[in-house]
Write a protein that holds these residues in place. Structure first.
Motif, PDB file in Angstrom:
ATOM      1  N   UNK A 139       0.848  -1.201   0.000  1.00  0.00           N
ATOM      2  CA  UNK A 139       0.000   0.000   0.000  1.00  0.00           C
ATOM      3  C   UNK A 139       0.880   1.245   0.000  1.00  0.00           C
ATOM      4  N   UNK A 140       0.394   2.300  -0.617  1.00  0.00           N
ATOM      5  CA  UNK A 140       1.177   3.534  -0.711  1.00  0.00           C
ATOM      6  C   UNK A 140       1.206   4.268   0.625  1.00  0.00           C
ATOM      7  N   UNK A 141       2.413   4.554   1.098  1.00  0.00           N
ATOM      8  CA  UNK A 141       2.584   5.328   2.321  1.00  0.00           C
ATOM      9  C   UNK A 141       2.772   6.804   1.996  1.00  0.00           C
ATOM     10  N   UNK A 142       3.638   7.092   1.011  1.00  0.00           N
ATOM     11  CA  UNK A 142       4.003   8.467   0.685  1.00  0.00           C
ATOM     12  C   UNK A 142       3.791   8.739  -0.793  1.00  0.00           C
ATOM     13  N   UNK A 143       3.262   9.915  -1.087  1.00  0.00           N
ATOM     14  CA  UNK A 143       3.168  10.403  -2.466  1.00  0.00           C
ATOM     15  C   UNK A 143       3.853  11.765  -2.495  1.00  0.00           C
ATOM     16  N   UNK A 144       4.949  11.847  -3.241  1.00  0.00           N
ATOM     17  CA  UNK A 144       5.690  13.104  -3.343  1.00  0.00           C
ATOM     18  C   UNK A 144       5.750  13.525  -4.803  1.00  0.00           C
ATOM     19  N   UNK A 145       4.896  14.487  -5.161  1.00  0.00           N
ATOM     20  CA  UNK A 145       4.863  15.001  -6.532  1.00  0.00           C
ATOM     21  C   UNK A 145       4.678  13.875  -7.553  1.00  0.00           C
ATOM     22  N   UNK A 146       3.923  12.847  -7.160  1.00  0.00           N
ATOM     23  CA  UNK A 146       3.638  11.744  -8.066  1.00  0.00           C
ATOM     24  C   UNK A 146       4.528  10.529  -7.882  1.00  0.00           C
ATOM     25  N   UNK A 147       5.653  10.687  -7.198  1.00  0.00           N
ATOM     26  CA  UNK A 147       6.522   9.544  -6.884  1.00  0.00           C
ATOM     27  C   UNK A 147       6.022   8.893  -5.601  1.00  0.00           C
ATOM     28  N   UNK A 148       5.780   7.587  -5.641  1.00  0.00           N
ATOM     29  CA  UNK A 148       5.187   6.931  -4.482  1.00  0.00           C
ATOM     30  C   UNK A 148       6.183   6.005  -3.787  1.00  0.00           C
ATOM     31  N   UNK A 149       5.990   5.877  -2.479  1.00  0.00           N
ATOM     32  CA  UNK A 149       6.777   4.964  -1.649  1.00  0.00           C
ATOM     33  C   UNK A 149       5.800   4.054  -0.927  1.00  0.00           C
ATOM     34  N   UNK A 150       5.976   2.738  -1.084  1.00  0.00           N
ATOM     35  CA  UNK A 150       5.083   1.792  -0.401  1.00  0.00           C
ATOM     36  C   UNK A 150       5.488   1.671   1.062  1.00  0.00           C
ATOM     37  N   UNK A 151       4.583   1.142   1.856  1.00  0.00           N
ATOM     38  CA  UNK A 151       4.904   0.905   3.263  1.00  0.00           C
ATOM     39  C   UNK A 151       6.072  -0.072   3.396  1.00  0.00           C
ATOM     40  N   UNK A 152       6.089  -1.111   2.574  1.00  0.00           N
ATOM     41  CA  UNK A 152       7.186  -2.077   2.641  1.00  0.00           C
ATOM     42  C   UNK A 152       8.521  -1.391   2.354  1.00  0.00           C
ATOM     43  N   UNK A 153       8.565  -0.579   1.309  1.00  0.00           N
ATOM     44  CA  UNK A 153       9.790   0.120   0.936  1.00  0.00           C
ATOM     45  C   UNK A 153      10.210   1.110   2.019  1.00  0.00           C
ATOM     46  N   UNK A 154       9.230   1.793   2.605  1.00  0.00           N
ATOM     47  CA  UNK A 154       9.533   2.746   3.672  1.00  0.00           C
ATOM     48  C   UNK A 154      10.173   2.031   4.858  1.00  0.00           C
ATOM     49  N   UNK A 185       9.846  11.150  -9.673  1.00  0.00           N
ATOM     50  CA  UNK A 185       9.519   9.967 -10.469  1.00  0.00           C
ATOM     51  C   UNK A 185       9.857  10.173 -11.936  1.00  0.00           C
ATOM     52  N   UNK A 186      10.210   9.058 -12.591  1.00  0.00           N
ATOM     53  CA  UNK A 186      10.364   9.008 -14.037  1.00  0.00           C
ATOM     54  C   UNK A 186      11.056  10.178 -14.693  1.00  0.00           C
ATOM     55  N   UNK A 187      10.307  10.854 -15.582  1.00  0.00           N
ATOM     56  CA  UNK A 187      10.847  11.940 -16.377  1.00  0.00           C
ATOM     57  C   UNK A 187      11.272  13.127 -15.511  1.00  0.00           C
ATOM     58  N   UNK A 188      10.537  13.388 -14.442  1.00  0.00           N
ATOM     59  CA  UNK A 188      10.893  14.503 -13.559  1.00  0.00           C
ATOM     60  C   UNK A 188      12.291  14.310 -12.980  1.00  0.00           C
TER      61      UNK A 188
END
Length: 570
Positions: free
Chosen positions: A44-59, A164-167
């Motif tokens: 599940x998504x924990x963080x959304x920063x300008x479209x770049x997401x961090x999952x709870x597992x990754x966090x 994220x990505x292109x940014x």
């Protein structure tokens, strides 16, 4: 709860249904709660920063990896202070929980502080390690702190890696001038890569933490009245306030909720309400590094968050700017106003555009920070900062005698007790003693009253009180009168020296775009709402009014401005 307890805590009878004032308070350290949340929520998504997401597992993985590297590579031990100097990014969240994970203490630093203020904070706290970004706005200060000998090691995160990505690819090309070059700086020998430390994938060694005694966050406060003091907030203090807010929210901060984090995490309000509470409940936090209307509205359209913690100036901007349409604001179910008093005009204007419950809360750094809040699920009394949170005991005491309570409805200084109240100020026993009255209640320096239903109302700050011909004049009463004029966008009132009256009020005013107004006309407009003593000696119009990093109107900066204003007039 017996009759005597209810009589001494009148707010209990006004509590929303299903919320108990005497509920058990959870003081499990916040990093333990966060890691449990990460294990439970997985992808599940924990963080959304300008479209770049961090999952709870990754966090969770990154928190543990950085924690392990801080121990093994930098020798960080339990009780060590580690300073954080950065705006809202995923790096901040990872660093904050990693520091707590190993029993060290977070020292938050405002990136807009002067070098003098930052030098005091890091030297007073003893923080020899500082975690920051390679943005010029933060790295330039960090570099100076190294050159002054205050900081020994700089852990530097590469800002584009948060995108994220292109940014991520385009940022160095389009906004390369905003990036510092740590490897080529004077502080190069002190620089360590944030990403390299995480990449080592070191496992942290277990640390035994005494939640009641060990300091989790040393939060500096009081800069407007002198040298900032480090409020020592224990693991239990912070966890208790989270538990209190969780109970008060009645499920608000759980999935599928999305909480806006545009207020800076280094400020105690956002640290607790925008980061700790939602992440430990498994909700999603949608971040911006700072408030700007266009990116904020893009965030609203893209993520459709339902909880908005805000300061009054942010709510005012949303209420008055045409681009902030009712349609874009429609997802917001609850807006929580804190950090400063909420003007009635802002409340009314916001309510015309949004159907969200607008709940005003109150807190202070020394209380981790939330003390009272209006109900988050049902309407509360207009103009009140709500009811004391579960486990919080408030009183109002005589302005001349902090040990004597005043009756319901009578103005006094707000004092409080609760599990969220700090251990004391770091290395400042005298200031700690002064912070409490003889009965052990924390003094707030805020003036207000308690009504018979237990609702708390604030009038002003003691330090902002203007003593005019021996009478108390409250800036907020003057500001409320000025806000009634339809041409006024923002106003802030300060007290200045006056040969005849001792002190006199001076009002600063910013007008709405396209509006015109002069001093005489405005004085005529407000005279029916104010006494002669409250009438501003002078009204000064400005294109912009100074604000703090969190967005509060700054009286400190206006006092400095007024001194220059007087000198310029000769």
């Amino acid at each position: 709860m017996n009759h005597a307890e209810v009589a001494s805590h009148p707010w209990i009878k006004s509590y929303p249904e299903g919320i108990a004032w005497d509920k058990p308070i959870d003081t499990t350290p916040v990093h333990e709660q966060l890691l449990a949340s990460c294990a439970k929520m997985g992808d599940a998504t924990a963080l959304d920063f300008l479209g770049a997401t961090t999952s709870y597992r990754e966090l969770g993985e990154k928190v543990n990896a950085l924690a392990g590297a801080l121990q093994s590579e930098l020798g960080v031990k339990k009780g060590d202070r580690v300073a954080l100097l950065m705006p809202n990014t995923p790096f901040y969240v990872i660093a904050y929980f990693a520091v707590l994970r190993i029993g060290a203490t977070v020292v938050n630093c405002n990136p807009l502080y002067s070098i003098g203020e930052l030098s005091h904070i890091v030297s007073n706290s003893g923080a020899e390690i500082l975690i920051t970004l390679d943005l010029n706005v933060t790295f330039a200060s960090a570099e100076k702190l190294v050159s002054q000998g205050h900081v020994k090691k700089l852990i530097v995160a590469h800002f584009p890696n948060a995108l994220s990505g292109l940014k991520k690819i385009l940022f160095p090309l389009v906004k390369g001038k905003d990036l510092a070059k740590p490897a080529q700086s004077q502080a190069a020998s002190a620089v360590i890569s944030f990403d390299d430390l995480i990449g080592m994938r070191k496992s942290p060694t277990a640390v035994t933490i005494d939640a009641e005694k060990d300091v989790a966050v040393q939060q500096y406060t009081g800069g407007t009245t002198g040298t900032p003091k480090g409020a020592m907030l224990s693991h239990a203090n912070i966890a208790a306030n989270m538990s209190q807010i969780d109970a008060w929210g009645d499920g608000l901060f759980y999935p599928p909720s999305k909480i806006v984090a545009v207020l800076p995490f280094f400020h105690i309000f956002a640290m607790t309400v925008c980061m700790n509470v939602p992440l430990c409940s498994g909700a999603q936090v949608v971040m911006l590094p700072r408030f700007e209307m266009k990116p904020f509205l893009a965030l609203m359209k893209r993520t459709r968050p339902n909880v908005l913690p805000a300061v009054p100036t942010l709510l005012h901007a949303l209420a008055t700017k045409s681009t902030a349409t009712a349609e874009l604001l429609a997802p917001i179910e609850v807006a929580i106003s804190g950090g400063a008093g909420l003007p009635n005009e802002t409340r009314e204007a916001f309510s015309k555009k949004s159907k969200a419950i607008l709940a005003e809360g109150y807190g202070l750094t020394e209380a981790s920070p939330v003390v009272t809040c209006a109900a988050l699920r049902v309407p509360s009394k207009p103009g009140s900062i709500g009811l004391p949170l579960p486990g919080t005991d408030v009183r109002f005491v005589n302005l001349e005698d902090a040990d004597t309570e005043v009756p319901y409805g009578e103005r006094g200084e707000l004092v409080l007790k609760g599990p969220q109240v700090m251990l004391g100020y770091y290395a400042d026993e005298a200031a700690t003693r002064e912070a409490f009255n003889a009965r052990g209640y924390l003094r707030t320096a805020d003036v207000g009253y308690l009504d018979e239903d237990g609702y708390v109302f604030l009038v002003d700050r003691i330090k902002d009180l203007i003593i005019c011909s021996g009478f108390n004049v409250y800036p907020r009463a003057i500001e409320d009168a000025i806000y009634r004029h339809p041409a006024v966008d923002e106003t802030n009132v300060i007290g200045v020296k006056d040969e005849y009256r001792g002190e006199a009020p001076v009002a600063y005013v910013k007008l709405k775009e396209g509006q015109s107004l002069d001093e005489a006309t405005l004085k005529t407009f407000i005279k029916d709402h104010l006494s002669k003593l409250e009438m501003p000696r002078e009204i000064i119009f400005r294109d912009e009014l100074p604000k703090t990093m969190i967005g509060k109107l700054s009286k400190k900066d206006l006092r400095e401005d007024y001194e220059k204003h007087v000198k310029s007039k000769g």
